[in-house]
Design a protein around this motif. Structure first.
Motif, PDB file in Angstrom:
ATOM      1  N   HIS A   1      19.956  32.066  -4.623  1.00  5.98           N
ATOM      2  CA  HIS A   1      18.786  31.823  -3.780  1.00  5.98           C
ATOM      3  C   HIS A   1      18.070  33.127  -3.412  1.00  5.98           C
ATOM      4  O   HIS A   1      16.839  33.173  -3.363  1.00  5.98           O
ATOM      5  CB  HIS A   1      19.215  31.093  -2.511  1.00  5.98           C
ATOM      6  CG  HIS A   1      18.227  31.122  -1.399  1.00  5.98           C
ATOM      7  ND1 HIS A   1      17.016  30.460  -1.467  1.00  5.98           N
ATOM      8  CD2 HIS A   1      18.247  31.746  -0.192  1.00  5.98           C
ATOM      9  CE1 HIS A   1      16.346  30.655  -0.335  1.00  5.98           C
ATOM     10  NE2 HIS A   1      17.056  31.447   0.447  1.00  5.98           N
ATOM     11  N   ALA A   2      18.829  34.185  -3.190  1.00  2.56           N
ATOM     12  CA  ALA A   2      18.236  35.461  -2.774  1.00  2.56           C
ATOM     13  C   ALA A   2      17.424  36.120  -3.878  1.00  2.56           C
ATOM     14  O   ALA A   2      16.713  37.092  -3.623  1.00  2.56           O
ATOM     15  CB  ALA A   2      19.332  36.418  -2.305  1.00  2.56           C
ATOM     16  N   PHE A   3      17.533  35.608  -5.096  1.00  2.00           N
ATOM     17  CA  PHE A   3      16.862  36.223  -6.233  1.00  2.00           C
ATOM     18  C   PHE A   3      15.735  35.342  -6.766  1.00  2.00           C
ATOM     19  O   PHE A   3      15.519  35.243  -7.970  1.00  2.00           O
ATOM     20  CB  PHE A   3      17.886  36.518  -7.347  1.00  2.00           C
ATOM     21  CG  PHE A   3      19.068  37.323  -6.859  1.00  2.00           C
ATOM     22  CD1 PHE A   3      18.883  38.591  -6.338  1.00  2.00           C
ATOM     23  CD2 PHE A   3      20.359  36.809  -6.910  1.00  2.00           C
ATOM     24  CE1 PHE A   3      19.953  39.345  -5.892  1.00  2.00           C
ATOM     25  CE2 PHE A   3      21.431  37.550  -6.462  1.00  2.00           C
ATOM     26  CZ  PHE A   3      21.238  38.820  -5.948  1.00  2.00           C
ATOM     27  N   MET A   4      15.006  34.698  -5.844  1.00  2.00           N
ATOM     28  CA  MET A   4      13.869  33.853  -6.213  1.00  2.00           C
ATOM     29  C   MET A   4      12.600  34.326  -5.508  1.00  2.00           C
ATOM     30  O   MET A   4      11.983  33.583  -4.742  1.00  2.00           O
ATOM     31  CB  MET A   4      14.128  32.384  -5.869  1.00  2.00           C
ATOM     32  CG  MET A   4      14.970  31.637  -6.851  1.00  2.00           C
ATOM     33  SD  MET A   4      15.050  29.860  -6.481  1.00  2.00           S
ATOM     34  CE  MET A   4      13.365  29.346  -6.810  1.00  2.00           C
ATOM     35  N   PRO A   5      12.186  35.570  -5.730  1.00  2.00           N
ATOM     36  CA  PRO A   5      10.962  36.043  -5.071  1.00  2.00           C
ATOM     37  C   PRO A   5       9.718  35.418  -5.691  1.00  2.00           C
ATOM     38  O   PRO A   5       9.774  34.771  -6.747  1.00  2.00           O
ATOM     39  CB  PRO A   5      10.990  37.555  -5.301  1.00  2.00           C
ATOM     40  CG  PRO A   5      11.727  37.707  -6.591  1.00  2.00           C
ATOM     41  CD  PRO A   5      12.769  36.613  -6.590  1.00  2.00           C
ATOM     42  N   ILE A   6       8.593  35.630  -5.027  1.00  2.00           N
ATOM     43  CA  ILE A   6       7.294  35.127  -5.470  1.00  2.00           C
ATOM     44  C   ILE A   6       6.314  36.286  -5.429  1.00  2.00           C
ATOM     45  O   ILE A   6       6.271  37.021  -4.442  1.00  2.00           O
ATOM     46  CB  ILE A   6       6.796  34.000  -4.545  1.00  2.00           C
ATOM     47  CG1 ILE A   6       7.784  32.829  -4.534  1.00  2.00           C
ATOM     48  CG2 ILE A   6       5.407  33.528  -4.959  1.00  2.00           C
ATOM     49  CD1 ILE A   6       7.579  31.879  -3.359  1.00  2.00           C
ATOM     50  N   THR A   7       5.559  36.466  -6.493  1.00  2.00           N
ATOM     51  CA  THR A   7       4.519  37.495  -6.515  1.00  2.00           C
ATOM     52  C   THR A   7       3.163  36.819  -6.702  1.00  2.00           C
ATOM     53  O   THR A   7       2.966  36.064  -7.650  1.00  2.00           O
ATOM     54  CB  THR A   7       4.747  38.513  -7.648  1.00  2.00           C
ATOM     55  OG1 THR A   7       6.055  39.069  -7.522  1.00  2.00           O
ATOM     56  CG2 THR A   7       3.722  39.637  -7.563  1.00  2.00           C
ATOM     57  N   LEU A   8       2.257  37.090  -5.776  1.00  2.00           N
ATOM     58  CA  LEU A   8       0.896  36.573  -5.832  1.00  2.00           C
ATOM     59  C   LEU A   8      -0.054  37.751  -5.983  1.00  2.00           C
ATOM     60  O   LEU A   8       0.015  38.709  -5.208  1.00  2.00           O
ATOM     61  CB  LEU A   8       0.568  35.797  -4.556  1.00  2.00           C
ATOM     62  CG  LEU A   8      -0.888  35.370  -4.367  1.00  2.00           C
ATOM     63  CD1 LEU A   8      -1.241  34.263  -5.348  1.00  2.00           C
ATOM     64  CD2 LEU A   8      -1.133  34.907  -2.928  1.00  2.00           C
TER      65      LEU A   8
END
Length: 302
Positions: A271-278
């Motif tokens: 879970h800790a390795f699901m970032p989002i880049t916008l």
């Protein structure tokens, strides 16, 4: 929903490498400031970059003032009672059990406070849930443990993994001793290849949600396996991604730049390795990006 790395497939078909594509995109990245990211000694919100985020942050500040006033009043009242009515100062306590004016006051005053707060919080909530017509509609699907984005009207779809995930590393990285999910000097080199600094580890992804500034973005959110949550604090949005359900969120970005979010629903061991880049860009850059991904399959580091 494709759980394999679409980016790797497209680049393999085009005869490209991760390193080559990422290097090509760094000129674009250099022009985009990182706006929404944590920083040392930071205690506040990410900078608000949409109307929704500004409303939420203002509401939070207003309620904080009210809570602070109530807390000071209650603590002051407690201290006064301790000093005024302790056994030494008041050896013979009163025996009455009721005080009607006081009971009416402590019933009505909280009601007034709650009505006042509701007068501001409910319009903010309704604004989030009243969806305008989207200039761009993106379907986002969370899966263990990455995201898939589909630009509904553009026939564009790709997966987005955290930089440092095994799917973002080359055989040369593995030979150099790069360990997935572990920051090291060699991992910082991988980050640089994608156009980021080492300090952005755990925040940056190999591909990004790219949208034009000033346009209304509607995102359809769902999950492929368990419940995830797509959250972008600088835009003031967060929506659970529930398998079998299609929820929505919307925002209208006001400032060009790179913003970071994170899966905000515990979804498993990674879970800790699901970032989002916008990435919010100009309309011209957005059109160029669409053309590039449609014709070249070049998603990486945008």
């Amino acid at each position: 929903m494709r759980l394999t790395n679409l980016v790797t497939k497209l680049m393999a078909a085009a005869g490209l490498t991760l390193a080559g594509v990422a290097a090509k995109a760094q000129d674009v990245l250099a022009d985009l400031p990182i706006v929404g990211a944590p920083h040392d000694n930071g205690i506040g919100f990410q900078p608000a970059s949409s109307e929704l985020a500004r409303d939420l942050q203002w509401l939070d500040g207003m309620i904080l003032w009210i809570i602070t006033a109530i807390t000071i009043f209650v603590v002051g009242l407690l201290l006064w009672v301790i000093v005024r009515y302790n056994k030494r100062a008041n050896p013979t306590p009163a025996t009455f059990t009721h005080n009607s004016p006081l009971e009416i006051a402590w019933t009505i005053v909280p009601i007034v406070v709650l009505v006042f707060i509701g007068a501001f919080s409910l319009p903010t909530l309704f604004k989030q849930q009243e969806f305008p017509e989207g200039d761009i509609v993106i379907k986002v699907t969370g899966f263990q443990w990455a995201w898939n984005y589909e630009y509904v009207d553009e026939d564009v779809s790709f997966d987005s993994y955290m930089v440092g995930h095994g799917n973002t590393l080359t055989s040369e990285d593995e030979d150099a001793g790069v360990i997935p999910f572990v920051r090291s000097a060699n991992m910082d080199t991988v980050m640089e290849r994608y156009g980021y600094e080492g300090k952005d580890f755990l925040l940056a992804t190999d591909t990004s949600v790219v949208v034009p500034v000033g346009k209304t973005i509607v995102m359809q959110v769902t999950g492929a396996d368990v419940i995830h949550s797509w959250a972008m604090p600088a835009m003031g949005v967060k929506q659970d991604a529930v398998p079998g359900r299609l929820a929505q969120l919307w925002f209208a970005p006001e400032q060009e730049g790179i913003y970071f979010g994170q899966c905000s629903e515990l979804c498993g061991k990674d879970h800790a390795f699901m970032p989002i880049t916008l990435k919010v860009v100009s309309e011209e850059e957005y059109a160029a990006w669409l053309d590039r991904v449609k014709n070249d399959g070049d998603y990486v580091a945008w």
